[in-house]
Design a protein around this motif. Sequence first.
Motif, PDB file in Angstrom:
ATOM      1  N   LEU A 243       0.828  -1.202   0.000  1.00 32.20           N
ATOM      2  CA  LEU A 243       0.000   0.000   0.000  1.00 32.20           C
ATOM      3  C   LEU A 243       0.863   1.253   0.000  1.00 32.20           C
ATOM      4  N   LEU A 244       2.018   1.229   0.673  1.00 35.21           N
ATOM      5  CA  LEU A 244       2.905   2.388   0.694  1.00 35.21           C
ATOM      6  C   LEU A 244       3.614   2.576  -0.640  1.00 35.21           C
ATOM      7  N   GLY A 245       4.060   1.469  -1.242  1.00 33.48           N
ATOM      8  CA  GLY A 245       4.868   1.566  -2.455  1.00 33.48           C
ATOM      9  C   GLY A 245       6.290   1.975  -2.107  1.00 33.48           C
ATOM     10  N   TYR A 246       6.962   2.653  -3.020  1.00 29.77           N
ATOM     11  CA  TYR A 246       8.334   3.105  -2.782  1.00 29.77           C
ATOM     12  C   TYR A 246       8.688   4.177  -3.795  1.00 29.77           C
ATOM     13  N   ILE A 247       9.795   4.879  -3.547  1.00 25.54           N
ATOM     14  CA  ILE A 247      10.307   5.839  -4.520  1.00 25.54           C
ATOM     15  C   ILE A 247      11.548   5.249  -5.180  1.00 25.54           C
ATOM     16  N   GLY A 248      11.903   5.785  -6.331  1.00 23.99           N
ATOM     17  CA  GLY A 248      13.084   5.317  -7.042  1.00 23.99           C
ATOM     18  C   GLY A 248      13.601   6.401  -7.963  1.00 23.99           C
ATOM     19  N   ARG A 249      14.778   6.182  -8.506  1.00 21.01           N
ATOM     20  CA  ARG A 249      15.407   7.154  -9.404  1.00 21.01           C
ATOM     21  C   ARG A 249      14.579   7.304 -10.680  1.00 21.01           C
ATOM     22  N   ILE A 250      14.417   8.528 -11.145  1.00 24.06           N
ATOM     23  CA  ILE A 250      13.649   8.809 -12.356  1.00 24.06           C
ATOM     24  C   ILE A 250      14.387   8.227 -13.563  1.00 24.06           C
ATOM     25  N   ASN A 251      13.708   7.348 -14.314  1.00 22.16           N
ATOM     26  CA  ASN A 251      14.338   6.749 -15.487  1.00 22.16           C
ATOM     27  C   ASN A 251      14.026   7.554 -16.748  1.00 22.16           C
ATOM     28  N   GLN A 252      14.598   7.123 -17.866  1.00 19.16           N
ATOM     29  CA  GLN A 252      14.453   7.877 -19.111  1.00 19.16           C
ATOM     30  C   GLN A 252      13.006   7.924 -19.592  1.00 19.16           C
ATOM     31  N   ALA A 253      12.273   6.836 -19.437  1.00 20.77           N
ATOM     32  CA  ALA A 253      10.870   6.820 -19.865  1.00 20.77           C
ATOM     33  C   ALA A 253      10.057   7.836 -19.074  1.00 20.77           C
ATOM     34  N   GLU A 254      10.328   7.916 -17.768  1.00 19.07           N
ATOM     35  CA  GLU A 254       9.617   8.887 -16.931  1.00 19.07           C
ATOM     36  C   GLU A 254      10.023  10.309 -17.274  1.00 19.07           C
ATOM     37  N   LYS A 255      11.293  10.512 -17.588  1.00 19.58           N
ATOM     38  CA  LYS A 255      11.749  11.855 -17.980  1.00 19.58           C
ATOM     39  C   LYS A 255      11.073  12.297 -19.273  1.00 19.58           C
ATOM     40  N   LYS A 256      10.933  11.370 -20.190  1.00 16.83           N
ATOM     41  CA  LYS A 256      10.271  11.705 -21.451  1.00 16.83           C
ATOM     42  C   LYS A 256       8.803  12.057 -21.214  1.00 16.83           C
ATOM     43  N   ALA A 257       8.153  11.300 -20.329  1.00 16.80           N
ATOM     44  CA  ALA A 257       6.749  11.578 -20.012  1.00 16.80           C
ATOM     45  C   ALA A 257       6.607  12.925 -19.310  1.00 16.80           C
ATOM     46  N   MET A 258       7.605  13.299 -18.525  1.00 18.84           N
ATOM     47  CA  MET A 258       7.556  14.560 -17.791  1.00 18.84           C
ATOM     48  C   MET A 258       7.677  15.770 -18.715  1.00 18.84           C
ATOM     49  N   GLU A 259       8.199  15.550 -19.919  1.00 20.87           N
ATOM     50  CA  GLU A 259       8.325  16.658 -20.871  1.00 20.87           C
ATOM     51  C   GLU A 259       6.970  17.216 -21.278  1.00 20.87           C
ATOM     52  N   ASP A 260       5.914  16.414 -21.130  1.00 21.66           N
ATOM     53  CA  ASP A 260       4.567  16.873 -21.477  1.00 21.66           C
ATOM     54  C   ASP A 260       3.883  17.606 -20.324  1.00 21.66           C
ATOM     55  N   TRP A 261       4.557  17.673 -19.179  1.00 19.15           N
ATOM     56  CA  TRP A 261       3.969  18.380 -18.039  1.00 19.15           C
ATOM     57  C   TRP A 261       3.945  19.881 -18.304  1.00 19.15           C
ATOM     58  N   PRO A 262       3.050  20.615 -17.656  1.00 17.48           N
ATOM     59  CA  PRO A 262       3.094  22.084 -17.736  1.00 17.48           C
ATOM     60  C   PRO A 262       4.436  22.599 -17.227  1.00 17.48           C
ATOM     61  N   GLU A 263       4.908  23.717 -17.762  1.00 22.20           N
ATOM     62  CA  GLU A 263       6.227  24.241 -17.436  1.00 22.20           C
ATOM     63  C   GLU A 263       6.393  24.485 -15.939  1.00 22.20           C
ATOM     64  N   GLU A 264       5.356  25.022 -15.311  1.00 22.34           N
ATOM     65  CA  GLU A 264       5.438  25.311 -13.880  1.00 22.34           C
ATOM     66  C   GLU A 264       5.629  24.034 -13.069  1.00 22.34           C
ATOM     67  N   GLU A 265       4.916  22.985 -13.452  1.00 19.13           N
ATOM     68  CA  GLU A 265       5.021  21.711 -12.751  1.00 19.13           C
ATOM     69  C   GLU A 265       6.373  21.064 -13.014  1.00 19.13           C
ATOM     70  N   LEU A 266       6.846  21.162 -14.261  1.00 19.46           N
ATOM     71  CA  LEU A 266       8.136  20.576 -14.610  1.00 19.46           C
ATOM     72  C   LEU A 266       9.281  21.281 -13.882  1.00 19.46           C
ATOM     73  N   SER A 267       9.197  22.615 -13.789  1.00 16.41           N
ATOM     74  CA  SER A 267      10.258  23.377 -13.121  1.00 16.41           C
ATOM     75  C   SER A 267      10.355  23.026 -11.640  1.00 16.41           C
ATOM     76  N   ASN A 268       9.261  22.559 -11.067  1.00 21.74           N
ATOM     77  CA  ASN A 268       9.272  22.180  -9.659  1.00 21.74           C
ATOM     78  C   ASN A 268      10.085  20.911  -9.419  1.00 21.74           C
ATOM     79  N   TYR A 269      10.432  20.199 -10.508  1.00 14.64           N
ATOM     80  CA  TYR A 269      11.216  18.976 -10.380  1.00 14.64           C
ATOM     81  C   TYR A 269      12.674  19.174 -10.798  1.00 14.64           C
TER      82      TYR A 269
END
Length: 664
Positions: free
Chosen positions: A172-198
């Motif tokens: 139920l908790l799950g876990y965190i992990g290092r951002i991989n390339q697929a996730e980075k590519k998906a993050m490119e579609d985020w709004p600029e303000e949201e992306l800059s927060n990362y």
Amino acid sequence: MTVLKNLHQELSRFRFRVLAAAGFVLFCFALLAARLVFLQVVQHDTLLERAESNRVTVVPIVPNRGLIKDRNGIVLASNYSAYTLEITPSKVLNLDETIDALAGVVEIQGRDRRRFKRLMEESKNFESLPIRTKLTDTEVARFAAQRFRFPGVEIKARLFRNYPMGQVGAHLLGYIGRINQAEKKAMEDWPEEELSNYRGTEYIGKLGLEQAYEKELHGSTGFEEMETSAGGRAVRRLAHQPPTPGNTLMLSIDIRLQALVEELYKDRRGALVAIDPRSGEVLAFVSKPTFDPNLFVDGIDADSWRELNEDIDKPLLNRALRGTYPPGSTFKPFMAMAALNSGKRGPSVIVQDNLTYSFGGRTFGSPETDRPGPKDMRLAIVSSSNVYFYSLANEMGVDLIHDQLEPFGLGRKTEIDVQGEVTGVLPSQDWKRRYFAKSPANQKWFPGETISLGIGQGYNNFTMLQMATAVSTLATGGQRYKPRLVREIEDVVRHEKRRIASDALEPLPLKPEHVEVIVNAMNGVTIEGTSRAAFLGAAYRSGGKTGTAQAIGLKAGEKYSAIKADEHKRDHSLYIAFAPVEAPTIALAVIVENAGFGSTSAAPIARRVFDYVLTGQYPSEEDIALTQQGKTTAPVGQPRPVAQVPLPGAVPAAASAAASGASR
């Protein structure tokens, strides 16, 4: 005269040369002046920005990730700081030689090398990647003394996620992990303000609540504007905006109850979901076997991943959310309610149970423990009559069964606040046409397929989350809620709490007299039926239904022998229940895979959950040991007050980090 003439010509040429030279010089000065005007006036703003960017460096400051706590404030996910040894591959001439040399300064094991290689495959060459994490102070000092030998290698202070309960509640908790390339590519579609927060963030929620509530937990990234020298060294800080920590999640889960249930399972497989039917809040969300989410925080090594991924018991599978099972006889109360609600059969209708039911040239049987005789609806549920529900399924037909039971949440997603839920299967003729779309010969629904649906077999397949939600709706007379794992979100800066209410769905139009029939029958199961031994001496009245479901299909006429069957092919043990009968405050569904009768393995676990929630009693050590083996009914030994039992499995973050460093 000739001499004077020549002198005059020479003077003229000299003057011309002087004027030409002067003109050229003036032209050059004009060009310089024009260039100066262009740079100082026309390009002023652009060049000023470039100069400032060369002089000023903006460094993102990653915020502390929000905490996760249970309903009583016990911390389930926190953060701690530790040193990592990191390499930027693009700045290293020979990577293998550098790592070999580093191994002479700090200990670098084979799994560290394999993890680093995997990170390189998932990352870009100019990124800083950890070769060792959680360095001791001695190792940090040893490397600092020899840092000049290792260009492109540096020590960094990083925040690490810690799950102090270890394996408890991992799914139920799950876990965190290092951002991989697929996730980075998906993050490119985020709004600029949201992306800059990362900016500067290297880790993200990968599973469970860490993933579902990523934006709440992440916080707001801060920054520092640093003036730098020509060599890139920081000179002074020009501006500073501190990061805002992530919000704290307050769960509806009682982690002590969660830990108790997981302990009762021990090495057995299965799932349990307990819900407060008054609100949809989830009290326990168990999937066994489980895993340690701390393994994933700084990148799981290949050996550990292979061990988890190839384990025949599938510890990475969230059985509560994604495991689908035939419900067996736990389906019978819902069949009875469907009959009452549709008017197909009244509660007083008598069916003669001769232990066999013939249809279409095939004989459908009953368990050896069943007894023949005339049975009305109540007795059919209490005694778990197969024949009664075979005939009922035949009278209703597959589509009417589907239409009556789908509103209970069977065969569709509950929309719980965590990702990855599956739909299960509540069959209908339309479903079969769609399911076998590529095989037209199998699309037709045969009447004989309906018979086994009445006892929860056939195509029926549901999750324990769906079953718990359905029994919650049944016990409350039709009240429906979307189940929720998070009950509050706390803003740690403003110290404000935001209640996350479960969405109330439109109640089902169940008649109170029909509900009373089913509730009374399910209460009878605990008094005179198949779970009476497990609930003997309970200080409350509950309702329940045992179930024994086939893990594999049997051919016509084939005999089943639990002793001879392969362990993974034995029948599943199930139980659904609610309590107290008068005004339910807890409803649950539990399965113990391949454990046989529902009365011997699943019902005893449910009894101990109810004792914990309703009476504050924790089972004795003797009782826990016997329940783990499926050898108990009612509790044995002296129960303990819940408050006096230490929380199992809790490991402080500092101790965890120290142990990790010491183990190297």
